[in-house]
Design a protein around this motif. Structure first.
Motif, PDB file in Angstrom:
ATOM      1  N   ARG A  38       0.839  -1.188   0.000  1.00  0.00           N
ATOM      2  CA  ARG A  38       0.000   0.000   0.000  1.00  0.00           C
ATOM      3  C   ARG A  38       0.882   1.249   0.000  1.00  0.00           C
ATOM      4  NH1 ARG A  38      -3.601  -0.752   5.198  1.00  0.00           N
ATOM      5  NH2 ARG A  38      -1.482  -1.079   6.002  1.00  0.00           N
ATOM      6  N   ARG A  71      -7.005  -2.517  -6.811  1.00  0.00           N
ATOM      7  CA  ARG A  71      -7.799  -2.341  -5.589  1.00  0.00           C
ATOM      8  C   ARG A  71      -7.979  -3.693  -4.918  1.00  0.00           C
ATOM      9  NH1 ARG A  71     -11.380   2.027  -4.748  1.00  0.00           N
ATOM     10  NH2 ARG A  71     -12.698   1.774  -2.908  1.00  0.00           N
ATOM     11  N   LEU A  72      -7.775  -3.726  -3.616  1.00  0.00           N
ATOM     12  CA  LEU A  72      -7.985  -4.959  -2.878  1.00  0.00           C
ATOM     13  C   LEU A  72      -9.479  -5.274  -2.804  1.00  0.00           C
ATOM     14  CD1 LEU A  72      -5.474  -4.483   0.084  1.00  0.00           C
ATOM     15  CD2 LEU A  72      -5.213  -5.965  -1.912  1.00  0.00           C
ATOM     16  N   SER A  76     -11.749  -4.538   2.251  1.00  0.00           N
ATOM     17  CA  SER A  76     -10.730  -3.502   2.152  1.00  0.00           C
ATOM     18  C   SER A  76     -11.041  -2.569   0.984  1.00  0.00           C
ATOM     19  CB  SER A  76      -9.352  -4.130   1.941  1.00  0.00           C
ATOM     20  OG  SER A  76      -8.382  -3.138   1.739  1.00  0.00           O
ATOM     21  N   ALA A  78      -8.489  -0.394   0.049  1.00  0.00           N
ATOM     22  CA  ALA A  78      -7.161   0.134  -0.251  1.00  0.00           C
ATOM     23  C   ALA A  78      -6.678  -0.320  -1.626  1.00  0.00           C
ATOM     24  CB  ALA A  78      -6.168  -0.319   0.816  1.00  0.00           C
TER      25      ALA A  78
END
Length: 210
Positions: A38, A71-72, A76, A78
């Motif tokens: 991240r 994108r997770l 999530s 994030a």
């Protein structure tokens, strides 16, 4: 940020520097070799880099096909950055730079930051020299990292090995530097009581025998 410029030279080395020669770029690659990261993780493990420079370097790597952003999945929200195969092909480049720079680790300044996984690059070639395959988990007072040893496919990651390790290596930073510089083998470190290698796998026995 100033515009990116090319050396405008029909030379493989110049082309490589066009892609990764900017300040901080190869250190961003070093962090992404650990695995998907991240933005906040990258910023934390690159002490001294500004948010603007980090964002710029990540954008450059993506535009040059060296990294991607995804994108997770839920829950999530994030995004993570990760290297493409072309980006991961920079591992031998970073290994060579680490081997060349290892003598510079003789003295550690009080202001020097340190992360355990930074030792993975100079250590990889020494662990690979044992001639055995498997996963080794390296533990230092500063933290731990793991390395995967396979023919022409070495890699490393931050923290403990997610699926367990074939061998454990416990040592301090000074001993790790000595091994990285070629001043000490793991086997010598074991015999001198500076290194502990645990496990009964082929890899563990090979590491103790180096």
């Amino acid at each position: 940020m100033p515009p990116r410029r090319s050396y405008d030279q029909y030379c493989a080395a110049a082309r490589a520097l066009d892609a990764v020669g900017d300040r901080w770029t190869l250190l961003v690659v070093r962090e992404l070799l650990v695995g998907p990261r991240r933005y906040t993780d990258l910023h934390a493990d690159l002490p001294g880099v500004s948010t603007d420079v980090l964002a710029s370097r990540l954008k450059d790597l993506e535009q040059r096909g060296l990294s991607t952003r995804r994108r997770l999945p839920p829950p999530s929200a994030a995004y993570v950055y990760e290297l493409t195969p072309r980006g991961r092909a920079l591992l031998p480049v970073l290994e060579a730079l680490a081997a060349w720079g290892a003598p510079g680790l003789a003295e550690r300044a009080p202001t020097d930051a340190v992360r355990a996984h930074w030792f993975a690059l100079p250590l990889l070639r020494h662990l690979a020299a044992a001639g055995a395959q498997g996963v080794a988990e390296v533990r230092l007072p500063e933290g731990s990292f793991h390395v995967c040893l396979a023919p022409d496919a070495e890699s490393y990651g931050d923290g403990p090995a997610p699926d367990g390790a074939d061998a454990g290596i416990t040592l301090d930073a000074d001993t790790c530097v000595a091994v990285s510089r070629g001043d000490l083998t793991l086997g010598q470190g074991v015999r001198e009581g500076r290194v502990e290698v645990t496990g009964e796998s082929v890899l563990a026995k090979a590491l103790r025998a180096t």
